[in-house]
Design a protein around this motif. Structure first.
Motif, PDB file in Angstrom:
ATOM      1  N   LYS A 185      21.868  15.719  12.212  1.00 16.77           N
ATOM      2  CA  LYS A 185      21.329  15.122  13.437  1.00 16.77           C
ATOM      3  C   LYS A 185      20.561  16.134  14.283  1.00 16.77           C
ATOM      4  O   LYS A 185      19.597  15.767  14.966  1.00 16.77           O
ATOM      5  CB  LYS A 185      22.464  14.500  14.262  1.00 16.77           C
ATOM      6  N   LEU A 186      20.956  17.398  14.218  1.00 14.45           N
ATOM      7  CA  LEU A 186      20.286  18.424  15.000  1.00 14.45           C
ATOM      8  C   LEU A 186      19.009  18.904  14.320  1.00 14.45           C
ATOM      9  O   LEU A 186      18.136  19.483  14.964  1.00 14.45           O
ATOM     10  CB  LEU A 186      21.242  19.598  15.243  1.00 14.45           C
ATOM     11  N   GLY A 187      18.888  18.635  13.025  1.00 13.47           N
ATOM     12  CA  GLY A 187      17.699  19.093  12.297  1.00 13.47           C
ATOM     13  C   GLY A 187      17.820  20.527  11.831  1.00 13.47           C
ATOM     14  O   GLY A 187      16.810  21.196  11.589  1.00 13.47           O
ATOM     15  N   GLY A 188      19.046  21.001  11.687  1.00  9.36           N
ATOM     16  CA  GLY A 188      19.293  22.373  11.266  1.00  9.36           C
ATOM     17  C   GLY A 188      20.494  22.929  12.008  1.00  9.36           C
ATOM     18  O   GLY A 188      21.118  22.246  12.822  1.00  9.36           O
ATOM     19  N   ARG A 189      20.814  24.170  11.750  1.00 11.85           N
ATOM     20  CA  ARG A 189      21.960  24.794  12.407  1.00 11.85           C
ATOM     21  C   ARG A 189      21.600  25.193  13.842  1.00 11.85           C
ATOM     22  O   ARG A 189      20.446  25.490  14.149  1.00 11.85           O
ATOM     23  CB  ARG A 189      22.442  25.996  11.609  1.00 11.85           C
ATOM     24  N   ALA A 190      22.623  25.194  14.690  1.00 12.01           N
ATOM     25  CA  ALA A 190      22.401  25.449  16.112  1.00 12.01           C
ATOM     26  C   ALA A 190      22.092  26.923  16.371  1.00 12.01           C
ATOM     27  O   ALA A 190      22.822  27.811  15.925  1.00 12.01           O
ATOM     28  CB  ALA A 190      23.634  25.037  16.919  1.00 12.01           C
ATOM     29  N   GLN A 191      20.994  27.152  17.085  1.00 12.50           N
ATOM     30  CA  GLN A 191      20.672  28.505  17.536  1.00 12.50           C
ATOM     31  C   GLN A 191      21.383  28.848  18.838  1.00 12.50           C
ATOM     32  O   GLN A 191      21.588  30.013  19.157  1.00 12.50           O
ATOM     33  CB  GLN A 191      19.154  28.628  17.719  1.00 12.50           C
ATOM     34  N   ILE A 192      21.740  27.797  19.588  1.00 14.13           N
ATOM     35  CA  ILE A 192      22.442  27.948  20.858  1.00 14.13           C
ATOM     36  C   ILE A 192      23.537  26.884  20.918  1.00 14.13           C
ATOM     37  O   ILE A 192      23.303  25.732  20.552  1.00 14.13           O
ATOM     38  CB  ILE A 192      21.484  27.770  22.056  1.00 14.13           C
ATOM     39  N   ILE A 193      24.725  27.275  21.358  1.00 14.80           N
ATOM     40  CA  ILE A 193      25.810  26.323  21.605  1.00 14.80           C
ATOM     41  C   ILE A 193      26.232  26.463  23.062  1.00 14.80           C
ATOM     42  O   ILE A 193      26.535  27.570  23.523  1.00 14.80           O
ATOM     43  CB  ILE A 193      27.014  26.573  20.688  1.00 14.80           C
ATOM     44  N   ILE A 194      26.237  25.351  23.785  1.00 15.69           N
ATOM     45  CA  ILE A 194      26.758  25.312  25.148  1.00 15.69           C
ATOM     46  C   ILE A 194      28.126  24.650  25.088  1.00 15.69           C
ATOM     47  O   ILE A 194      28.248  23.493  24.689  1.00 15.69           O
ATOM     48  CB  ILE A 194      25.823  24.547  26.097  1.00 15.69           C
ATOM     49  N   ASP A 195      29.155  25.388  25.489  1.00 14.40           N
ATOM     50  CA  ASP A 195      30.525  24.967  25.224  1.00 14.40           C
ATOM     51  C   ASP A 195      31.406  25.062  26.475  1.00 14.40           C
ATOM     52  O   ASP A 195      32.081  26.058  26.702  1.00 14.40           O
ATOM     53  CB  ASP A 195      31.078  25.859  24.112  1.00 14.40           C
ATOM     54  N   PRO A 196      31.430  23.986  27.295  1.00 19.02           N
ATOM     55  CA  PRO A 196      32.361  23.958  28.428  1.00 19.02           C
ATOM     56  C   PRO A 196      33.720  23.361  28.059  1.00 19.02           C
ATOM     57  O   PRO A 196      34.516  23.063  28.939  1.00 19.02           O
ATOM     58  CB  PRO A 196      31.625  23.059  29.432  1.00 19.02           C
ATOM     59  N   VAL A 197      33.966  23.173  26.753  1.00 14.96           N
ATOM     60  CA  VAL A 197      35.151  22.453  26.290  1.00 14.96           C
ATOM     61  C   VAL A 197      36.266  23.394  25.861  1.00 14.96           C
ATOM     62  O   VAL A 197      37.411  23.262  26.280  1.00 14.96           O
ATOM     63  CB  VAL A 197      34.784  21.491  25.137  1.00 14.96           C
ATOM     64  N   GLY A 198      35.960  24.375  25.018  1.00 16.85           N
ATOM     65  CA  GLY A 198      36.980  25.291  24.538  1.00 16.85           C
ATOM     66  C   GLY A 198      37.934  24.626  23.566  1.00 16.85           C
ATOM     67  O   GLY A 198      37.597  23.648  22.897  1.00 16.85           O
ATOM     68  N   GLY A 199      39.150  25.147  23.484  1.00 15.57           N
ATOM     69  CA  GLY A 199      40.132  24.590  22.572  1.00 15.57           C
ATOM     70  C   GLY A 199      39.670  24.650  21.126  1.00 15.57           C
ATOM     71  O   GLY A 199      38.878  25.513  20.733  1.00 15.57           O
ATOM     72  N   GLU A 200      40.157  23.714  20.304  1.00 16.99           N
ATOM     73  CA  GLU A 200      39.831  23.702  18.883  1.00 16.99           C
ATOM     74  C   GLU A 200      38.355  23.434  18.623  1.00 16.99           C
ATOM     75  O   GLU A 200      37.809  23.868  17.609  1.00 16.99           O
ATOM     76  CB  GLU A 200      40.676  22.653  18.164  1.00 16.99           C
ATOM     77  N   LEU A 201      37.695  22.733  19.546  1.00 19.59           N
ATOM     78  CA  LEU A 201      36.288  22.392  19.325  1.00 19.59           C
ATOM     79  C   LEU A 201      35.389  23.619  19.263  1.00 19.59           C
ATOM     80  O   LEU A 201      34.357  23.601  18.587  1.00 19.59           O
ATOM     81  CB  LEU A 201      35.796  21.438  20.409  1.00 19.59           C
ATOM     82  N   SER A 202      35.761  24.683  19.957  1.00 21.83           N
ATOM     83  CA  SER A 202      34.950  25.896  19.896  1.00 21.83           C
ATOM     84  C   SER A 202      34.867  26.431  18.475  1.00 21.83           C
ATOM     85  O   SER A 202      33.794  26.814  17.994  1.00 21.83           O
ATOM     86  CB  SER A 202      35.523  26.967  20.835  1.00 21.83           C
ATOM     87  N   GLY A 203      36.012  26.453  17.792  1.00 19.96           N
ATOM     88  CA  GLY A 203      36.028  26.920  16.413  1.00 19.96           C
ATOM     89  C   GLY A 203      35.290  25.985  15.477  1.00 19.96           C
ATOM     90  O   GLY A 203      34.585  26.428  14.562  1.00 19.96           O
ATOM     91  N   ILE A 204      35.423  24.673  15.696  1.00 19.27           N
ATOM     92  CA  ILE A 204      34.718  23.699  14.861  1.00 19.27           C
ATOM     93  C   ILE A 204      33.212  23.855  15.025  1.00 19.27           C
ATOM     94  O   ILE A 204      32.454  23.827  14.049  1.00 19.27           O
ATOM     95  CB  ILE A 204      35.168  22.274  15.232  1.00 19.27           C
TER      96      ILE A 204
END
Length: 306
Positions: A189-208
């Motif tokens: 869906k992103l059209g490739g791997r993420a060059q930037i990740i914005i992560d205000p969530v933390g927890g297990e989702l950061s690792g995923i």
């Protein structure tokens, strides 16, 4: 004597009459203030205070002076709500350097609800990530205040963004993906791997989210709504030199903070950003704090009349 929102030593929020500690600066009457995630965390005792209760909370807000001029107050910039009284008081005084004049008082609630998250988004993407047009950006917590603000800034910068949330909603023509399908559908869906990740969530989702990252990905963490403990994959740091960067707006130079807040005010008045808010009378602040913990809307305390 002013009405202020305070917490007891047991972190139970109450309304009481307390003496406000007024420093030099411009005296303002309360107009509006969001109950921000930071305000909630302070009230819950996550941050040690350098001044004991009673102290009024409120790390930002909107006030009006005796001439009828409205200002956004970046109270956190001088310890408002931490080491001195904040904006959750009927009157307060703050130095000129954290006051931002507003064109009028027509958007007090929108300003109060949005400026810090918008300034955070502007600064993360421009100052830390150095995002350029066409960059692929994964935004976690797309339904939250920071996530929604990043969408507004992303549109202005021409970024390719994927918005991740529990529901998987899409926004502003950006595709969405639910958390449970992030690994299986995210890269496509992103059209490739993420060059930037914005992560205000933390927890297990950061690792995923790291599994969707391009090499040298800039992974910016402004919050931890899903938990402060994050299980991360060491090989991603070693093989791809994944860059995990904590973000704190207060660490930016003063001129940068000023620029980002001014940009954010323009976003509101130009209606590039329209937050979903719920207004609660200031006198019902105790109930409002409880509501803010469970509401997806931005809870804004408002004065009956200004």
């Amino acid at each position: 004597m002013t009405i202020a929102l305070i917490a007891t030593s047991a972190n139970v929020i109450n309304f009481e009459d307390v003496n406000s500690s007024l420093d030099e600066g411009r005296k303002l009457r309360f107009c509006a203030s969001q109950i921000s995630p930071l305000d909630q965390q302070i009230a819950a005792g996550f941050f040690p205070l350098s001044k004991q209760w009673p102290i009024s909370l409120g790390t930002s807000g909107v006030g009006i002076d005796h001439l009828g001029k409205h200002y956004f107050v970046f109270a956190e910039g001088v310890g408002g709500g931490f080491s001195r009284g904040g904006t959750h008081s009927s009157e307060f005084i703050f130095p000129e350097e954290v006051l931002y004049p507003l064109p009028d008082g027509t958007k007090n609630s929108e300003i109060a609800a949005s400026i810090i998250s918008l300034a955070t988004a502007h600064s993360m993407l421009k100052d830390i990530a150095k995002a350029q047009k066409g960059d692929r950006v994964l935004v976690l917590g797309g339904n939250g205040s920071v996530g929604q603000s990043c969408i507004t800034v992303g549109v202005q910068l021409g970024l390719n963004m994927l918005i991740a949330s529990r529901e998987g909603n899409s926004y502003s023509d950006y595709p969405g993906v639910s958390y449970d399908k992030l690994l299986s559908e995210g890269t496509k869906k992103l059209g490739g791997r993420a060059q930037i990740i914005i992560d205000p969530v933390g927890g297990e989702l950061s690792g995923i989210a790291m599994h969707l990252a391009e090499v040298d990905c800039r992974h910016i963490l402004p919050g931890f709504s899903a938990g402060a403990i994050m299980p991360l994959s060491a090989p991603h740091f070693l093989g791809g030199e994944h860059q995990l960067v904590g973000f704190n707006l207060l660490r930016r130079p003063f001129d940068i903070i000023k620029s980002r807040i001014e940009e954010s005010i323009k976003d509101i008045y130009s209606e590039r950003f329209k937050p979903v808010i719920r207004e609660i009378p200031f006198e019902q602040g105790v109930e409002a704090y409880a509501l803010a913990l469970a509401s997806k809307s931005r809870i804004v305390l408002v004065a009956d009349a200004v």
